[in-house]
Design a protein around this motif. Sequence first.
Motif, PDB file in Angstrom:
ATOM      1  N   MET A 124     132.189 -22.428  32.312  1.00  0.00           N
ATOM      2  CA  MET A 124     131.613 -23.365  33.399  1.00  0.00           C
ATOM      3  C   MET A 124     132.625 -23.562  34.284  1.00  0.00           C
ATOM      4  SD  MET A 124     128.637 -24.513  34.375  1.00  0.00           S
ATOM      5  CE  MET A 124     128.033 -25.446  34.915  1.00  0.00           C
ATOM      6  N   ASN A 125     133.832 -23.831  33.996  1.00  0.00           N
ATOM      7  CA  ASN A 125     135.063 -24.290  34.813  1.00  0.00           C
ATOM      8  C   ASN A 125     135.324 -22.992  35.912  1.00  0.00           C
ATOM      9  OD1 ASN A 125     136.988 -25.510  35.988  1.00  0.00           O
ATOM     10  ND2 ASN A 125     138.476 -25.642  34.467  1.00  0.00           N
ATOM     11  N   THR A 126     135.090 -21.620  35.207  1.00  0.00           N
ATOM     12  CA  THR A 126     135.544 -20.714  35.996  1.00  0.00           C
ATOM     13  C   THR A 126     134.322 -20.271  37.001  1.00  0.00           C
ATOM     14  OG1 THR A 126     135.864 -19.795  33.651  1.00  0.00           O
ATOM     15  CG2 THR A 126     136.420 -18.513  35.658  1.00  0.00           C
ATOM     16  N   PHE A 127     133.161 -20.679  36.604  1.00  0.00           N
ATOM     17  CA  PHE A 127     132.241 -20.470  37.730  1.00  0.00           C
ATOM     18  C   PHE A 127     132.244 -21.556  38.729  1.00  0.00           C
ATOM     19  CE2 PHE A 127     127.807 -21.918  39.063  1.00  0.00           C
ATOM     20  CZ  PHE A 127     127.380 -20.604  39.486  1.00  0.00           C
ATOM     21  N   LYS A 128     132.609 -22.867  38.672  1.00  0.00           N
ATOM     22  CA  LYS A 128     133.116 -23.918  39.691  1.00  0.00           C
ATOM     23  C   LYS A 128     133.982 -23.214  40.543  1.00  0.00           C
ATOM     24  CE  LYS A 128     131.088 -27.946  37.622  1.00  0.00           C
ATOM     25  NZ  LYS A 128     131.579 -29.379  37.386  1.00  0.00           N
ATOM     26  N   LYS A 129     135.107 -22.669  40.226  1.00  0.00           N
ATOM     27  CA  LYS A 129     136.264 -22.134  40.840  1.00  0.00           C
ATOM     28  C   LYS A 129     135.965 -20.899  41.478  1.00  0.00           C
ATOM     29  CE  LYS A 129     139.992 -23.365  37.714  1.00  0.00           C
ATOM     30  NZ  LYS A 129     140.975 -23.017  36.960  1.00  0.00           N
ATOM     31  N   LEU A 130     135.076 -20.365  41.067  1.00  0.00           N
ATOM     32  CA  LEU A 130     134.516 -19.005  41.819  1.00  0.00           C
ATOM     33  C   LEU A 130     133.625 -19.575  43.157  1.00  0.00           C
ATOM     34  CD1 LEU A 130     134.137 -15.915  42.123  1.00  0.00           C
ATOM     35  CD2 LEU A 130     132.208 -15.767  40.263  1.00  0.00           C
ATOM     36  N   LEU A 131     132.656 -20.423  42.595  1.00  0.00           N
ATOM     37  CA  LEU A 131     131.802 -20.891  43.718  1.00  0.00           C
ATOM     38  C   LEU A 131     132.533 -21.567  44.997  1.00  0.00           C
ATOM     39  CD1 LEU A 131     129.005 -21.329  44.328  1.00  0.00           C
ATOM     40  CD2 LEU A 131     128.841 -23.498  43.209  1.00  0.00           C
ATOM     41  N   VAL A 132     133.632 -22.284  44.723  1.00  0.00           N
ATOM     42  CA  VAL A 132     134.290 -23.058  45.640  1.00  0.00           C
ATOM     43  C   VAL A 132     135.262 -22.017  46.329  1.00  0.00           C
ATOM     44  CG1 VAL A 132     136.509 -24.615  46.001  1.00  0.00           C
ATOM     45  CG2 VAL A 132     134.638 -25.442  44.321  1.00  0.00           C
ATOM     46  N   LYS A 133     135.654 -20.731  45.628  1.00  0.00           N
ATOM     47  CA  LYS A 133     136.275 -19.954  46.653  1.00  0.00           C
ATOM     48  C   LYS A 133     135.463 -19.181  47.426  1.00  0.00           C
ATOM     49  CE  LYS A 133     139.097 -15.734  45.674  1.00  0.00           C
ATOM     50  NZ  LYS A 133     139.797 -14.966  44.640  1.00  0.00           N
ATOM     51  N   LYS A 134     134.269 -18.763  47.029  1.00  0.00           N
ATOM     52  CA  LYS A 134     133.247 -18.234  47.816  1.00  0.00           C
ATOM     53  C   LYS A 134     132.734 -19.101  49.089  1.00  0.00           C
ATOM     54  CE  LYS A 134     130.902 -14.969  44.842  1.00  0.00           C
ATOM     55  NZ  LYS A 134     129.670 -14.706  44.214  1.00  0.00           N
ATOM     56  N   GLU A 135     132.707 -20.457  48.683  1.00  0.00           N
ATOM     57  CA  GLU A 135     132.506 -21.533  49.826  1.00  0.00           C
ATOM     58  C   GLU A 135     133.450 -21.294  50.949  1.00  0.00           C
ATOM     59  OE1 GLU A 135     131.513 -25.115  47.988  1.00  0.00           O
ATOM     60  OE2 GLU A 135     129.486 -24.389  47.448  1.00  0.00           O
ATOM     61  N   PHE A 136     134.843 -21.602  50.536  1.00  0.00           N
ATOM     62  CA  PHE A 136     135.845 -21.536  51.076  1.00  0.00           C
ATOM     63  C   PHE A 136     135.939 -20.271  51.962  1.00  0.00           C
ATOM     64  CE2 PHE A 136     140.361 -20.682  52.049  1.00  0.00           C
ATOM     65  CZ  PHE A 136     140.824 -21.848  52.747  1.00  0.00           C
ATOM     66  N   ILE A 137     135.610 -19.060  51.487  1.00  0.00           N
ATOM     67  CA  ILE A 137     135.637 -17.725  51.957  1.00  0.00           C
ATOM     68  C   ILE A 137     134.751 -17.684  53.222  1.00  0.00           C
ATOM     69  CG2 ILE A 137     135.313 -15.207  51.988  1.00  0.00           C
ATOM     70  CD1 ILE A 137     136.633 -15.420  49.253  1.00  0.00           C
ATOM     71  N   PHE A 138     133.371 -18.353  52.740  1.00  0.00           N
ATOM     72  CA  PHE A 138     132.285 -18.400  53.880  1.00  0.00           C
ATOM     73  C   PHE A 138     132.529 -19.235  55.077  1.00  0.00           C
ATOM     74  CE2 PHE A 138     128.605 -20.588  55.537  1.00  0.00           C
ATOM     75  CZ  PHE A 138     127.734 -19.508  56.168  1.00  0.00           C
ATOM     76  N   PHE A 139     133.415 -20.321  54.661  1.00  0.00           N
ATOM     77  CA  PHE A 139     133.852 -21.336  55.981  1.00  0.00           C
ATOM     78  C   PHE A 139     134.826 -20.458  56.897  1.00  0.00           C
ATOM     79  CE2 PHE A 139     136.593 -24.700  57.607  1.00  0.00           C
ATOM     80  CZ  PHE A 139     135.821 -25.277  58.400  1.00  0.00           C
ATOM     81  N   ILE A 140     135.576 -19.726  56.239  1.00  0.00           N
ATOM     82  CA  ILE A 140     136.827 -19.423  56.943  1.00  0.00           C
ATOM     83  C   ILE A 140     136.107 -18.363  57.662  1.00  0.00           C
ATOM     84  CG2 ILE A 140     138.817 -17.978  56.804  1.00  0.00           C
ATOM     85  CD1 ILE A 140     139.310 -20.958  56.489  1.00  0.00           C
ATOM     86  N   ALA A 141     135.100 -17.522  57.474  1.00  0.00           N
ATOM     87  CA  ALA A 141     134.516 -16.425  58.020  1.00  0.00           C
ATOM     88  C   ALA A 141     133.821 -16.890  59.255  1.00  0.00           C
ATOM     89  CB  ALA A 141     133.800 -15.655  56.954  1.00  0.00           C
TER      90      ALA A 141
END
Length: 109
Positions: free
Chosen positions: A1-18
């Motif tokens: 579950m912890n890895t899933f949250k990290k992946l989700l945060v990483k995707k949100e960060f990439i989306f925001f930067i894009a």
Amino acid sequence: MNTFKKLLVKKEFIFFIAFATILVLLHATPSMALRTQVFIMGYPKAALTSPIVEDAYHNKVDEEKFAELNAKAYTLTHPPIEKATQGELSNFLVRKFGFFYAAEYYGDT
């Protein structure tokens, strides 16, 4: 579950930067800001094809006002026709905020 949250945060960060990068690119120059505004107003063909020139008349007449606003007037040489009033949407005011430009319709005055 912890890895899933990290992946989700990483995707949100990439989306925001894009998203931020696209926003900056669309407002990096006066002509791009103007084309973006015309596109958002609902006239994609005019936004992509109409040549843009500096509006010498308005820039001279409103020189002091534009200096305070850090702005210049621009004209679309093949402007779109507004659907409701059948008026030409040709004159726009482009303001500079640091490295960011923002356009707004100035009217046919």
